[in-house]
Design a protein around this motif. Structure first.
Motif, PDB file in Angstrom:
ATOM      1  N   GLY A  29     -44.194  54.729  33.492  1.00 59.25           N
ATOM      2  CA  GLY A  29     -45.395  53.937  33.636  1.00 59.25           C
ATOM      3  C   GLY A  29     -45.232  53.165  35.070  1.00 59.25           C
ATOM      4  O   GLY A  29     -46.538  52.803  35.656  1.00 59.25           O
ATOM      5  N   LEU A  30     -44.283  52.638  35.459  1.00 55.81           N
ATOM      6  CA  LEU A  30     -44.118  51.938  36.968  1.00 55.81           C
ATOM      7  C   LEU A  30     -44.669  53.031  37.940  1.00 55.81           C
ATOM      8  O   LEU A  30     -45.363  52.670  38.729  1.00 55.81           O
ATOM      9  CB  LEU A  30     -42.880  51.484  37.105  1.00 55.81           C
ATOM     10  CG  LEU A  30     -42.826  50.724  38.442  1.00 55.81           C
ATOM     11  CD1 LEU A  30     -41.819  49.488  38.195  1.00 55.81           C
ATOM     12  CD2 LEU A  30     -42.160  51.728  39.624  1.00 55.81           C
ATOM     13  N   GLU A  31     -44.164  54.323  37.810  1.00 54.39           N
ATOM     14  CA  GLU A  31     -44.218  55.242  38.781  1.00 54.39           C
ATOM     15  C   GLU A  31     -45.910  55.520  38.719  1.00 54.39           C
ATOM     16  O   GLU A  31     -46.317  55.909  39.932  1.00 54.39           O
ATOM     17  CB  GLU A  31     -43.448  56.414  38.713  1.00 54.39           C
ATOM     18  CG  GLU A  31     -41.968  56.101  38.949  1.00 54.39           C
ATOM     19  CD  GLU A  31     -41.216  57.376  38.370  1.00 54.39           C
ATOM     20  OE1 GLU A  31     -41.771  58.397  38.053  1.00 54.39           O
ATOM     21  OE2 GLU A  31     -39.872  57.259  38.483  1.00 54.39           O
ATOM     22  N   ILE A  32     -46.307  55.587  37.531  1.00 54.65           N
ATOM     23  CA  ILE A  32     -47.681  56.238  37.471  1.00 54.65           C
ATOM     24  C   ILE A  32     -48.796  54.876  37.868  1.00 54.65           C
ATOM     25  O   ILE A  32     -49.661  55.473  38.722  1.00 54.65           O
ATOM     26  CB  ILE A  32     -48.133  56.724  36.167  1.00 54.65           C
ATOM     27  CG1 ILE A  32     -47.216  58.060  35.738  1.00 54.65           C
ATOM     28  CG2 ILE A  32     -49.401  56.996  36.165  1.00 54.65           C
ATOM     29  CD1 ILE A  32     -47.226  58.341  34.426  1.00 54.65           C
ATOM     30  N   PHE A  33     -48.594  54.002  37.302  1.00 56.09           N
ATOM     31  CA  PHE A  33     -49.580  52.882  37.415  1.00 56.09           C
ATOM     32  C   PHE A  33     -49.537  52.121  38.582  1.00 56.09           C
ATOM     33  O   PHE A  33     -50.604  51.470  39.158  1.00 56.09           O
ATOM     34  CB  PHE A  33     -49.839  52.040  36.121  1.00 56.09           C
ATOM     35  CG  PHE A  33     -49.982  52.864  34.968  1.00 56.09           C
ATOM     36  CD1 PHE A  33     -51.314  53.426  34.841  1.00 56.09           C
ATOM     37  CD2 PHE A  33     -49.126  53.071  33.994  1.00 56.09           C
ATOM     38  CE1 PHE A  33     -51.469  54.302  33.829  1.00 56.09           C
ATOM     39  CE2 PHE A  33     -49.433  53.994  32.799  1.00 56.09           C
ATOM     40  CZ  PHE A  33     -50.658  54.639  32.744  1.00 56.09           C
ATOM     41  N   LEU A  34     -48.430  51.669  38.886  1.00 61.27           N
ATOM     42  CA  LEU A  34     -48.085  50.612  40.166  1.00 61.27           C
ATOM     43  C   LEU A  34     -49.028  51.137  41.512  1.00 61.27           C
ATOM     44  O   LEU A  34     -49.668  50.398  41.909  1.00 61.27           O
ATOM     45  CB  LEU A  34     -46.835  50.623  40.576  1.00 61.27           C
ATOM     46  CG  LEU A  34     -46.454  49.433  41.424  1.00 61.27           C
ATOM     47  CD1 LEU A  34     -47.204  48.089  41.046  1.00 61.27           C
ATOM     48  CD2 LEU A  34     -44.957  49.207  41.840  1.00 61.27           C
TER      49      LEU A  34
END
Length: 203
Positions: A29-34
């Motif tokens: 989730g961090l890799e995709i959305f940040l």
């Protein structure tokens, strides 16, 4: 969570994050959305690249990558073959304990190294530490997160005294699906939070 990560890493439209985590793992989730929230570029590594340290470093160089998140197991392989490819990369480490020797190696070779900790029950990460400043510790709680080290009576223990880590905050899970007994064992009322707040016993 993402707001805290944004303040911490301050990504811009000049950043490029290489995503190596399977989407079945919550840290993806961090890799995709940040990067998408900050106008940065998201580069998706294929499965073979994500498993091969040499291929991963080639991708870092070819795509001008400035940020990569991975487990210590993957970073161990990357650190063993990296020369100067990580010099401009913010390294994010999490999902497993960070060995001190790996922490030293990454700190010497990368732009920065951040150690992240958080069980799935407190999605995604709960604490963070700048490894250059603090060493390979789990760090301090992120925004909207609380961390307590408590004794068996749920009282805070003094510094240096062993206790059990409890986590609380906005991202705390509701419990385990159709497992009420396990939920009641691991999730309990938070005596240090607002009325109705709960905390997770990490074990």
């Amino acid at each position: 969570f993402l707001a805290d990560m944004g303040r911490r890493f301050a990504p811009t439209d000049g950043d490029r994050l290489l995503a190596v985590t399977t989407v079945g793992f919550d840290i993806a989730g961090l890799e995709i959305f940040l990067p998408l929230l900050h106008g940065a570029v998201l580069v998706l590594a294929d499965e073979e690249t994500a498993k091969d340290p040499h291929a991963l470093l080639r991708a870092v160089t070819a795509s001008g990558i400035t940020m990569v998140q991975a487990t210590p197991s993957l970073w161990q392989g990357v650190a063993a073959v990296a020369v100067d490819e990580l010099a401009g990369v913010r390294v994010l480490v999490g999902g497993e304990a960070l060995p001190p020797e790996l922490a030293r190696t990454l700190t010497e070779r990368a732009r920065s190294v951040t150690n992240l900790y958080g069980p799935t029950e407190v999605t995604i990460w709960a604490t963070a530490a700048d490894v250059a400043e603090s060493g390979p510790v789990i760090g301090v709680p992120l925004a909207n997160t609380s961390a307590y080290v408590l004794d068996a009576a749920l009282r805070p223990v003094p510094v240096g005294v062993p206790g059990e880590l409890y986590l609380a905050g906005e991202q705390l899970a509701q419990g385990y699906h159709r497992r009420p007994s396990l939920t009641s064992e691991r999730f309990t009322a938070d005596p240090y939070g607002p009325a109705g707040a709960r905390m997770y016993r990490t074990g």
